[in-house]
Design a protein around this motif. Structure first.
Motif, PDB file in Angstrom:
ATOM      1  N   ALA A  33       0.999  -1.259  -0.050  1.00 59.73           N
ATOM      2  CA  ALA A  33       0.196   0.054  -0.130  1.00 59.73           C
ATOM      3  C   ALA A  33       0.934   1.173  -0.042  1.00 59.73           C
ATOM      4  O   ALA A  33       1.865   1.303   0.758  1.00 59.73           O
ATOM      5  CB  ALA A  33      -1.018  -0.211   1.185  1.00 59.73           C
TER       6      ALA A  33
ATOM      7  N   ALA B 282      -3.169   3.805  -2.481  1.00 56.65           N
ATOM      8  CA  ALA B 282      -4.278   3.030  -1.409  1.00 56.65           C
ATOM      9  C   ALA B 282      -4.833   3.988  -0.571  1.00 56.65           C
ATOM     10  O   ALA B 282      -5.889   3.632   0.035  1.00 56.65           O
ATOM     11  CB  ALA B 282      -3.253   2.165  -0.681  1.00 56.65           C
TER      12      ALA B 282
ATOM     13  N   ALA C 180      -8.618   4.281  -3.324  1.00 62.40           N
ATOM     14  CA  ALA C 180      -8.656   3.590  -2.252  1.00 62.40           C
ATOM     15  C   ALA C 180      -9.567   2.358  -2.524  1.00 62.40           C
ATOM     16  O   ALA C 180      -9.180   1.381  -2.301  1.00 62.40           O
ATOM     17  CB  ALA C 180      -9.277   4.441  -1.216  1.00 62.40           C
ATOM     18  N   ARG C 181     -10.941   2.800  -3.218  1.00 62.39           N
ATOM     19  CA  ARG C 181     -11.744   1.590  -3.701  1.00 62.39           C
ATOM     20  C   ARG C 181     -11.169   0.582  -4.466  1.00 62.39           C
ATOM     21  O   ARG C 181     -11.224  -0.331  -4.096  1.00 62.39           O
ATOM     22  CB  ARG C 181     -13.092   2.323  -4.368  1.00 62.39           C
ATOM     23  CG  ARG C 181     -14.144   1.118  -4.205  1.00 62.39           C
ATOM     24  CD  ARG C 181     -15.660   2.093  -4.766  1.00 62.39           C
ATOM     25  NE  ARG C 181     -15.181   2.639  -5.914  1.00 62.39           N
ATOM     26  CZ  ARG C 181     -15.147   4.034  -6.155  1.00 62.39           C
ATOM     27  NH1 ARG C 181     -15.342   4.937  -4.930  1.00 62.39           N
ATOM     28  NH2 ARG C 181     -15.339   4.810  -7.293  1.00 62.39           N
TER      29      ARG C 181
ATOM     30  N   ARG D 200      -8.560  -1.419  -2.536  1.00 62.45           N
ATOM     31  CA  ARG D 200      -9.367  -2.599  -1.520  1.00 62.45           C
ATOM     32  C   ARG D 200      -9.804  -3.667  -2.571  1.00 62.45           C
ATOM     33  O   ARG D 200      -9.888  -4.913  -2.105  1.00 62.45           O
ATOM     34  CB  ARG D 200     -10.647  -1.882  -0.762  1.00 62.45           C
ATOM     35  CG  ARG D 200     -10.268  -0.849   0.333  1.00 62.45           C
ATOM     36  CD  ARG D 200     -11.581  -0.360   1.265  1.00 62.45           C
ATOM     37  NE  ARG D 200     -12.523   0.052   0.622  1.00 62.45           N
ATOM     38  CZ  ARG D 200     -12.700   1.084  -0.009  1.00 62.45           C
ATOM     39  NH1 ARG D 200     -11.989   2.080   0.628  1.00 62.45           N
ATOM     40  NH2 ARG D 200     -13.895   1.610  -0.440  1.00 62.45           N
TER      41      ARG D 200
ATOM     42  N   LEU E 214      -5.023  -2.190   5.210  1.00 66.50           N
ATOM     43  CA  LEU E 214      -6.434  -2.237   4.636  1.00 66.50           C
ATOM     44  C   LEU E 214      -7.269  -2.375   5.897  1.00 66.50           C
ATOM     45  O   LEU E 214      -6.927  -3.001   6.927  1.00 66.50           O
ATOM     46  CB  LEU E 214      -6.497  -3.634   3.871  1.00 66.50           C
ATOM     47  CG  LEU E 214      -6.199  -3.701   2.595  1.00 66.50           C
ATOM     48  CD1 LEU E 214      -6.168  -4.994   1.867  1.00 66.50           C
ATOM     49  CD2 LEU E 214      -6.954  -2.878   1.495  1.00 66.50           C
ATOM     50  N   ARG E 215      -8.088  -1.667   5.998  1.00 71.25           N
ATOM     51  CA  ARG E 215      -9.259  -1.622   7.232  1.00 71.25           C
ATOM     52  C   ARG E 215     -10.021  -2.681   6.856  1.00 71.25           C
ATOM     53  O   ARG E 215     -10.572  -2.929   5.948  1.00 71.25           O
ATOM     54  CB  ARG E 215      -9.786  -0.484   7.591  1.00 71.25           C
ATOM     55  CG  ARG E 215     -10.566  -0.588   8.683  1.00 71.25           C
ATOM     56  CD  ARG E 215     -10.728   0.846   9.533  1.00 71.25           C
ATOM     57  NE  ARG E 215      -9.353   1.332  10.214  1.00 71.25           N
ATOM     58  CZ  ARG E 215      -8.835   0.677  11.249  1.00 71.25           C
ATOM     59  NH1 ARG E 215      -9.519  -0.102  11.825  1.00 71.25           N
ATOM     60  NH2 ARG E 215      -7.763   0.997  11.504  1.00 71.25           N
ATOM     61  N   VAL E 216     -10.250  -3.781   7.985  1.00 70.85           N
ATOM     62  CA  VAL E 216     -10.984  -5.007   7.809  1.00 70.85           C
ATOM     63  C   VAL E 216     -11.781  -5.171   9.063  1.00 70.85           C
ATOM     64  O   VAL E 216     -11.515  -4.460  10.158  1.00 70.85           O
ATOM     65  CB  VAL E 216     -10.010  -6.137   7.720  1.00 70.85           C
ATOM     66  CG1 VAL E 216      -9.429  -6.184   6.414  1.00 70.85           C
ATOM     67  CG2 VAL E 216      -9.166  -6.535   8.615  1.00 70.85           C
TER      68      VAL E 216
ATOM     69  N   LEU F 228     -11.027 -12.027   2.954  1.00 71.76           N
ATOM     70  CA  LEU F 228     -11.592 -10.885   2.685  1.00 71.76           C
ATOM     71  C   LEU F 228     -12.659 -11.158   1.698  1.00 71.76           C
ATOM     72  O   LEU F 228     -12.527 -11.511   0.571  1.00 71.76           O
ATOM     73  CB  LEU F 228     -10.614  -9.811   2.131  1.00 71.76           C
ATOM     74  CG  LEU F 228      -9.424  -9.533   2.907  1.00 71.76           C
ATOM     75  CD1 LEU F 228      -8.386  -8.765   2.407  1.00 71.76           C
ATOM     76  CD2 LEU F 228      -9.690  -9.177   4.521  1.00 71.76           C
TER      77      LEU F 228
ATOM     78  N   ASP G 164     -16.034  -5.591  -0.118  1.00 73.93           N
ATOM     79  CA  ASP G 164     -15.778  -4.290   0.342  1.00 73.93           C
ATOM     80  C   ASP G 164     -17.254  -3.464   0.730  1.00 73.93           C
ATOM     81  O   ASP G 164     -18.095  -3.192   0.130  1.00 73.93           O
ATOM     82  CB  ASP G 164     -15.329  -3.508  -1.012  1.00 73.93           C
ATOM     83  CG  ASP G 164     -14.836  -2.115  -0.681  1.00 73.93           C
ATOM     84  OD1 ASP G 164     -14.478  -1.397  -1.414  1.00 73.93           O
ATOM     85  OD2 ASP G 164     -14.913  -1.715   0.608  1.00 73.93           O
TER      86      ASP G 164
ATOM     87  N   ALA H 246     -14.208  -0.102   4.748  1.00 76.67           N
ATOM     88  CA  ALA H 246     -13.406  -1.337   5.403  1.00 76.67           C
ATOM     89  C   ALA H 246     -14.046  -2.438   4.609  1.00 76.67           C
ATOM     90  O   ALA H 246     -15.039  -2.553   3.840  1.00 76.67           O
ATOM     91  CB  ALA H 246     -13.556  -1.583   6.861  1.00 76.67           C
ATOM     92  N   LEU H 247     -13.030  -3.757   4.585  1.00 75.22           N
ATOM     93  CA  LEU H 247     -13.540  -4.733   3.882  1.00 75.22           C
ATOM     94  C   LEU H 247     -14.011  -5.822   4.944  1.00 75.22           C
ATOM     95  O   LEU H 247     -13.292  -5.834   6.165  1.00 75.22           O
ATOM     96  CB  LEU H 247     -12.191  -5.595   3.374  1.00 75.22           C
ATOM     97  CG  LEU H 247     -11.567  -4.789   2.007  1.00 75.22           C
ATOM     98  CD1 LEU H 247      -9.907  -5.236   2.137  1.00 75.22           C
ATOM     99  CD2 LEU H 247     -12.396  -5.025   0.944  1.00 75.22           C
TER     100      LEU H 247
END
Ligand code: SF4
Length: 459
Positions: free
Chosen positions: A291, A321, A363-364, A367, A400-402, A419, A422, A426-427
């Motif tokens: 990222a 990212a 960013a999308r 992800r 990545l925020r998950v 994952l 989306d 976050a994922l």
């Protein structure tokens, strides 16, 4: 900086609870965390939000006029929340505002150069009574300061005036702090500084950031190491080769500021767009699934429509990212504040909006590339889901925020997840195998920490 204020009306009451309020950069975060740990070690409860407390340490920022306004607001808010409390003001706003800072009503001003002593200065004024069972919130990520100050003179930046010349901490000191953070339960350390790429330049025998990273990796066992902001001129083969080690997070924050050479020259940045693009390409070749996040400014004095279009186009092709988008902010004492061609704020806002749209889109895109993949995540906080189910949110090593729905207590643990969708911010992920953890599972960390392709499963 003047020593201001008297604490006669508040100093009698024992100090049980301190709110450490932080604005600005990761360096401020690292310093605030040190104070919080120091206070907790003395049994004092610490909050990082503006709540009623016996004392406040406000770590302010002055990178934009908005940051100045927020700094002033925090001092007034603290005074409103607890009129009797002791208010300590430090940080770049306190540094750049000078006498205006003492008029705000803080009881104690601490200069940036004396920041390390902020807790000691507060305790000189207020006695303490240990509190049993001070909070032991999940400790996930610790910020560790490795360097401070900057010798560069970017035209828009106030930091060299508020943080001073570059000063690096000795590698042994940084490693010692990293190890003590790990002992305190942190699973990730973020090595930070004002101009991290300059680390080691001021030593008698100059050293490079790669030497520091190597020392941290070799002399500590902390599972994850994240290296914060670097500049294109800091990116080299020796540094990138270190990312073979799976403990190094695949995340580079490479500040761009503008995607146009003419603007970069007026900003007095030390790289061209070609050099930036080359550094970006080298990072992506050396570190798969990395990222790259960045800072971009809109509305620098003299930024023509064509220059802005060039900047936006570069951001589009760079595929970041994450992008922190800033409106240019006129800072007294910077050379940019004297430049002709300051843009009307409406125009600046319009350009910020376009950059934010691009930030959202790229960013999308980033992800989306990981839906269906398996990655380890460090779980930070419990969150509630619209469907009422319990869930945890965390961060993968590549930023990545998950989130995962589970009743298990995942706080501060690194576990692998797949994952699946989306959700925009976050994922959504599913546990690869209920209860399997990097810390607790029989799988070698190497396999777990870099589980990217479904084929690499060891479960
Ligand atoms: S490199 Fe430039 S923007 Fe960054 S702290 Fe130094 S002067 Fe400021």
């Amino acid at each position: 900086m003047p020593y201001a204020g008297n604490v006669s009306m508040t100093s009698e009451r024992p100090l049980r609870h301190v709110a450490v309020l932080t604005l600005g950069c990761k360096l401020n975060l690292a310093e605030s965390e040190n104070w919080a740990l120091e206070l907790r070690r003395r049994g004092i409860a610490v909050s990082d939000r503006p709540v009623a407390a016996d004392a406040y340490i406000i770590n302010s920022c002055s990178v934009t006029h908005v940051a100045d306004r927020k700094s002033r607001h925090l001092v007034r808010l603290a005074r409103r929340l607890a009129p009797e409390a002791t208010v300590v003001l430090t940080g770049c706003f306190a540094e750049s505002a000078g006498p205006r800072a003492s008029e705000l009503g803080a009881d104690l001003l601490v200069a940036n150069a004396e920041k390390a002593a902020a807790v000691r200065r507060l305790l000189e004024l207020r006695p303490t009574t240990p509190v049993v069972g001070a909070s032991t919130a999940h400790r996930t990520r610790a910020f560790v300061k490795a360097q401070e100050g900057c010798n560069d003179v970017c035209a828009f930046c106030i930091v060299p005036r508020t943080r001073g010349r570059e000063r690096s901490r000795a590698p042994a000191e940084v490693v010692r702090e990293v190890c003590s953070r790990e002992d305190e339960g942190y699973r990730e350390v973020v090595i930070t500084g004002t101009q991290l790429g300059a680390w080691g330049r001021d030593f008698l025998l100059p050293a490079r950031p790669a030497d520091l990273i190597r020392a941290v990796l070799e002399e500590s066992t902390v599972p994850r190491v994240r290296f914060s902001s670097l500049q294109p001129q800091d990116i080299g083969d020796e540094l990138l080769a270190l990312w073979q080690d799976p403990r190094l997070c695949r995340h580079f924050h490479l500040a761009l500021q503008s995607g146009c050479d003419a603007t970069l020259r007026r900003m007095r940045r030390r790289y061209s767009i070609a050099q930036y693009a080359e550094a970006l390409a080298r990072i992506r070749v050396a570190v798969p699934d990395v990222a790259v996040t960045t800072d971009v400014m809109a509305g620098f004095p003299g930024e023509s429509d064509a220059e802005f279009a060039e900047s936006l186009a570069f951001c589009r092709q760079a595929g970041f990212a994450g992008m922190h988008v800033f409106p240019y902010s006129r800072r007294p004492g910077t050379t940019a504040s004297l430049l002709p061609g300051h843009l009307p704020s409406l125009e600046v806002r319009a350009r910020v909006a376009l950059l934010l749209q691009e930030a959202e889109r790229s960013a999308r895109d980033f992800r989306g590339r990981f839906v269906g993949r398996m990655l380890p995540a460090l779980w930070e906080q419990r969150v509630s889901r619209p469907n009422g189910r319990a869930a945890w949110e965390g961060l993968t090593d590549n930023y990545l925020r998950v989130r995962v729905e589970t009743d298990a207590d995942l706080g501060g643990r690194v576990t692998a997840v797949r994952l699946v969708r989306d959700e925009g911010d976050a994922l959504l992920a599913v546990p690869v195998e209920a209860g399997a953890e990097v810390g607790g599972v029989p799988c070698a960390p190497r396999a777990v920490s870099r589980l990217s392709s479904p084929a690499a499963s060891c479960w």
